[in-house]
Scaffold this motif. Structure first.
Motif, PDB file in Angstrom:
ATOM      1  N   ALA A  38      75.981  -9.588   6.062  1.00  0.00           N
ATOM      2  CA  ALA A  38      75.142  -8.385   5.941  1.00  0.00           C
ATOM      3  C   ALA A  38      74.454  -8.051   7.261  1.00  0.00           C
ATOM      4  O   ALA A  38      74.239  -6.871   7.581  1.00  0.00           O
ATOM      5  CB  ALA A  38      74.088  -8.590   4.847  1.00  0.00           C
ATOM      6  N   ILE A  39      74.118  -9.075   8.036  1.00  0.00           N
ATOM      7  CA  ILE A  39      73.443  -8.844   9.315  1.00  0.00           C
ATOM      8  C   ILE A  39      74.370  -8.150  10.308  1.00  0.00           C
ATOM      9  O   ILE A  39      73.926  -7.342  11.126  1.00  0.00           O
ATOM     10  CB  ILE A  39      72.925 -10.185   9.890  1.00  0.00           C
ATOM     11  CG1 ILE A  39      71.755 -10.702   9.041  1.00  0.00           C
ATOM     12  CG2 ILE A  39      72.477 -10.029  11.350  1.00  0.00           C
ATOM     13  CD1 ILE A  39      71.294 -12.093   9.420  1.00  0.00           C
ATOM     14  N   ALA A  72      67.926  -7.094  19.998  1.00  0.00           N
ATOM     15  CA  ALA A  72      66.896  -7.087  18.965  1.00  0.00           C
ATOM     16  C   ALA A  72      67.264  -7.981  17.787  1.00  0.00           C
ATOM     17  O   ALA A  72      66.406  -8.680  17.234  1.00  0.00           O
ATOM     18  CB  ALA A  72      66.655  -5.652  18.486  1.00  0.00           C
ATOM     19  N   THR A  73      68.535  -7.983  17.412  1.00  0.00           N
ATOM     20  CA  THR A  73      68.956  -8.794  16.257  1.00  0.00           C
ATOM     21  C   THR A  73      68.741 -10.273  16.528  1.00  0.00           C
ATOM     22  O   THR A  73      68.185 -11.002  15.680  1.00  0.00           O
ATOM     23  CB  THR A  73      70.436  -8.536  15.938  1.00  0.00           C
ATOM     24  OG1 THR A  73      70.646  -7.137  15.745  1.00  0.00           O
ATOM     25  CG2 THR A  73      70.844  -9.286  14.680  1.00  0.00           C
ATOM     26  N   GLU A  74      69.177 -10.738  17.702  1.00  0.00           N
ATOM     27  CA  GLU A  74      68.983 -12.150  18.056  1.00  0.00           C
ATOM     28  C   GLU A  74      67.504 -12.514  18.084  1.00  0.00           C
ATOM     29  O   GLU A  74      67.100 -13.573  17.621  1.00  0.00           O
ATOM     30  CB  GLU A  74      69.615 -12.460  19.418  1.00  0.00           C
ATOM     31  CG  GLU A  74      71.135 -12.436  19.426  1.00  0.00           C
ATOM     32  CD  GLU A  74      71.678 -11.097  19.870  1.00  0.00           C
ATOM     33  OE1 GLU A  74      71.026 -10.074  19.587  1.00  0.00           O
ATOM     34  OE2 GLU A  74      72.748 -11.064  20.505  1.00  0.00           O
ATOM     35  N   LEU A  75      66.678 -11.600  18.632  1.00  0.00           N
ATOM     36  CA  LEU A  75      65.240 -11.866  18.710  1.00  0.00           C
ATOM     37  C   LEU A  75      64.622 -11.952  17.324  1.00  0.00           C
ATOM     38  O   LEU A  75      63.800 -12.840  17.053  1.00  0.00           O
ATOM     39  CB  LEU A  75      64.554 -10.771  19.537  1.00  0.00           C
ATOM     40  CG  LEU A  75      63.031 -10.885  19.673  1.00  0.00           C
ATOM     41  CD1 LEU A  75      62.648 -12.211  20.324  1.00  0.00           C
ATOM     42  CD2 LEU A  75      62.471  -9.721  20.480  1.00  0.00           C
ATOM     43  N   ILE A  76      65.016 -11.043  16.429  1.00  0.00           N
ATOM     44  CA  ILE A  76      64.450 -11.042  15.077  1.00  0.00           C
ATOM     45  C   ILE A  76      64.820 -12.329  14.344  1.00  0.00           C
ATOM     46  O   ILE A  76      63.966 -12.978  13.718  1.00  0.00           O
ATOM     47  CB  ILE A  76      64.949  -9.811  14.294  1.00  0.00           C
ATOM     48  CG1 ILE A  76      64.352  -8.529  14.880  1.00  0.00           C
ATOM     49  CG2 ILE A  76      64.574  -9.928  12.811  1.00  0.00           C
ATOM     50  CD1 ILE A  76      64.958  -7.258  14.329  1.00  0.00           C
ATOM     51  N   VAL A 232      67.354  -5.799   9.134  1.00  0.00           N
ATOM     52  CA  VAL A 232      67.750  -7.018   9.846  1.00  0.00           C
ATOM     53  C   VAL A 232      66.693  -8.109   9.651  1.00  0.00           C
ATOM     54  O   VAL A 232      67.020  -9.278   9.422  1.00  0.00           O
ATOM     55  CB  VAL A 232      67.956  -6.736  11.348  1.00  0.00           C
ATOM     56  CG1 VAL A 232      68.054  -8.049  12.128  1.00  0.00           C
ATOM     57  CG2 VAL A 232      69.227  -5.922  11.571  1.00  0.00           C
ATOM     58  N   ALA A 233      65.415  -7.721   9.725  1.00  0.00           N
ATOM     59  CA  ALA A 233      64.337  -8.691   9.533  1.00  0.00           C
ATOM     60  C   ALA A 233      64.381  -9.283   8.125  1.00  0.00           C
ATOM     61  O   ALA A 233      64.215 -10.500   7.943  1.00  0.00           O
ATOM     62  CB  ALA A 233      62.987  -8.020   9.786  1.00  0.00           C
ATOM     63  N   GLU A 237      65.346 -13.212   7.041  1.00  0.00           N
ATOM     64  CA  GLU A 237      64.517 -14.093   6.209  1.00  0.00           C
ATOM     65  C   GLU A 237      65.396 -14.836   5.200  1.00  0.00           C
ATOM     66  O   GLU A 237      65.241 -16.041   4.990  1.00  0.00           O
ATOM     67  CB  GLU A 237      63.463 -13.267   5.472  1.00  0.00           C
ATOM     68  CG  GLU A 237      62.339 -12.744   6.341  1.00  0.00           C
ATOM     69  CD  GLU A 237      61.209 -13.741   6.488  1.00  0.00           C
ATOM     70  OE1 GLU A 237      61.314 -14.855   5.934  1.00  0.00           O
ATOM     71  OE2 GLU A 237      60.220 -13.404   7.154  1.00  0.00           O
ATOM     72  N   ILE A 238      66.313 -14.104   4.576  1.00  0.00           N
ATOM     73  CA  ILE A 238      67.208 -14.715   3.593  1.00  0.00           C
ATOM     74  C   ILE A 238      68.126 -15.731   4.276  1.00  0.00           C
ATOM     75  O   ILE A 238      68.312 -16.858   3.795  1.00  0.00           O
ATOM     76  CB  ILE A 238      68.048 -13.634   2.883  1.00  0.00           C
ATOM     77  CG1 ILE A 238      67.130 -12.673   2.115  1.00  0.00           C
ATOM     78  CG2 ILE A 238      69.069 -14.269   1.951  1.00  0.00           C
ATOM     79  CD1 ILE A 238      67.863 -11.491   1.492  1.00  0.00           C
ATOM     80  N   PHE A 239      68.706 -15.335   5.408  1.00  0.00           N
ATOM     81  CA  PHE A 239      69.644 -16.182   6.140  1.00  0.00           C
ATOM     82  C   PHE A 239      68.978 -17.466   6.616  1.00  0.00           C
ATOM     83  O   PHE A 239      69.490 -18.573   6.395  1.00  0.00           O
ATOM     84  CB  PHE A 239      70.211 -15.396   7.320  1.00  0.00           C
ATOM     85  CG  PHE A 239      71.142 -16.171   8.201  1.00  0.00           C
ATOM     86  CD1 PHE A 239      72.433 -16.465   7.791  1.00  0.00           C
ATOM     87  CD2 PHE A 239      70.743 -16.615   9.459  1.00  0.00           C
ATOM     88  CE1 PHE A 239      73.306 -17.174   8.607  1.00  0.00           C
ATOM     89  CE2 PHE A 239      71.606 -17.317  10.282  1.00  0.00           C
ATOM     90  CZ  PHE A 239      72.887 -17.599   9.849  1.00  0.00           C
ATOM     91  N   VAL A 240      67.831 -17.327   7.250  1.00  0.00           N
ATOM     92  CA  VAL A 240      67.129 -18.493   7.800  1.00  0.00           C
ATOM     93  C   VAL A 240      66.629 -19.402   6.681  1.00  0.00           C
ATOM     94  O   VAL A 240      66.554 -20.623   6.847  1.00  0.00           O
ATOM     95  CB  VAL A 240      65.962 -18.027   8.699  1.00  0.00           C
ATOM     96  CG1 VAL A 240      65.069 -19.212   9.077  1.00  0.00           C
ATOM     97  CG2 VAL A 240      66.500 -17.348   9.950  1.00  0.00           C
ATOM     98  N   GLY A 241      66.314 -18.810   5.523  1.00  0.00           N
ATOM     99  CA  GLY A 241      65.801 -19.596   4.407  1.00  0.00           C
ATOM    100  C   GLY A 241      66.765 -20.652   3.907  1.00  0.00           C
ATOM    101  O   GLY A 241      66.340 -21.659   3.324  1.00  0.00           O
TER     102      GLY A 241
END
Length: 368
Positions: A38-39, A72-76, A232-233, A237-241
């Motif tokens: 999705a990202i 921006a995506t990598e930073l977020i 993206v943010a 959150e979902i991905f990192v979780g």
């Protein structure tokens, strides 16, 4: 840019799927892959919106927008991971993004472009300037590790305090250097970085809504930029979780996850753009995207993460794993050697890709 259009539209189906997976508590592995997929389209829309707004804003403001939102995506993703305390993965993602842009992105661009054209040319002066600046970034990455390696007879607390102070100081210097590189590329020596208006319009047309006979709809693309950033943010959150649980379940280390997996997810837009324009024989733009993205991460994203980490109570320093340092040095060295003559072919692309594959295998088997 047919591939970019297909990815930006086709993969959007994974946004609701990932939301459903999260809400219905599907397996972490499903959540991991659906949120990662999705990202990818969201990152492409974020990149496209930045390009469209830049076309309206003019060369100087547009160049600044591209410089600030280019990664921006990598930073977020990194900020979300930092907030969750995944400092090792965040640090690995910094070096991983630099390595993947210099080896994987440039390698794919030179290889696929070289299959279509016997030899491609780009401005060597830009490669030399970027190479010199990347050397500074390598020094910034090497020094904290060398401080620890050469330190003896001090307590761990003092050592950590010194590394934290050195990292903050280095972060401030790198941000200042990045500001000066913007001044150099957008004002005093902008002629070195000129990509013709026709090329820019073609790139924008391929990535967005067709040919730019009229100026893009500014309010619309600003809205897309805002929505894509928020989306993206949220997906991050979902991905990192679940990233830590899933990668541990798959037997992957935090080092491999940060160096290899995260850059593949966050850098999709840059990969598609660089490869697509290389196939159209625009290696100037392709090399600028690949090397410029590496510079942005080294001189802006990494320092921001250091400063934000200190502010939110998740202290992060620039003391990278020694093997990461070696890998970055290898990537910068071989990328500089191949790009300095301003010419590329499929064999040089193969050499870059082979280096990336070998390093990727080394990170996979590294016991860190």
């Amino acid at each position: 840019m047919a591939i970019r259009k297909i990815l930006s539209i086709g993969l959007l189906i994974f946004v609701p799927i990932s939301l459903a997976a999260e809400h219905l508590h599907w397996s972490p592995l499903v959540i991991f892959f659906t949120s990662a997929l999705a990202i990818v389209p969201l990152a492409i829309w974020l990149s496209t919106a930045t390009e469209e707004v830049a076309l309206v804003a003019g060369p100087s403001v547009g160049g600044l927008l591209n410089a600030l939102f280019g990664n921006a995506t990598e930073l977020i993703i990194a900020l979300v991971a930092l907030k969750e305390g995944l400092v090792d993965i965040v640090k690995a993602s910094i070096t991983g993004t630099i390595i993947s842009n210099l080896l994987l992105v440039m390698g794919l661009s030179m290889f696929l472009g070289g299959l279509r054209y016997k030899e491609q040319e780009f401005k060597p002066v830009v490669a030399r300037v970027n190479g010199s600046t990347m050397t500074l970034a390598v020094i910034a990455i090497v020094l904290p590790a060398m401080v620890i390696f050469t330190t003896s007879g001090v307590t761990s607390g003092v050592e950590q305090a010194a590394i934290a102070s050195l990292s903050v100081t280095t972060a401030v210097v790198l941000i200042a250097v990045y500001a000066l590189t913007l001044l150099f590329s957008l004002k005093t020596h902008s002629y070195l970085y000129d990509v013709s208006k026709v090329e820019l319009e073609e790139a924008g047309a391929d990535s967005g809504e067709g040919e730019h006979e009229h100026k893009p709809n500014l309010p619309l693309w600003i809205g897309v930029l805002v929505v894509a950033t928020i989306a993206v943010a949220f997906e991050s959150e979902i991905f990192v979780g679940v990233v830590e649980e899933v990668t541990q379940g798959l037997g992957l280390t935090a080092l491999f996850t940060g160096v290899i997996l995260l850059p593949l997810v966050g850098g999709a837009a840059e990969y598609v753009t660089a490869v697509s324009v290389a196939i159209k024989n625009n290696m100037d733009l392709s090399v600028s995207v690949a090397m410029g993205s590496s510079l942005l991460v080294a001189l802006l994203v990494a320092p921001i993460l250091v400063l934000v980490g200190q502010a939110i109570g998740q202290p992060m320093d620039l003391n990278f794993n020694p093997f990461e340092v070696v890998a970055v040095i290898i990537a910068v060295t071989i990328a500089n050697l191949i790009s300095l003559d301003g010419r590329s072919n499929w064999l040089e692309g193969t050499l870059l890709l082979a280096t990336y594959i070998v390093l990727g295998a080394a990170f996979y088997f590294h016991p860190a």
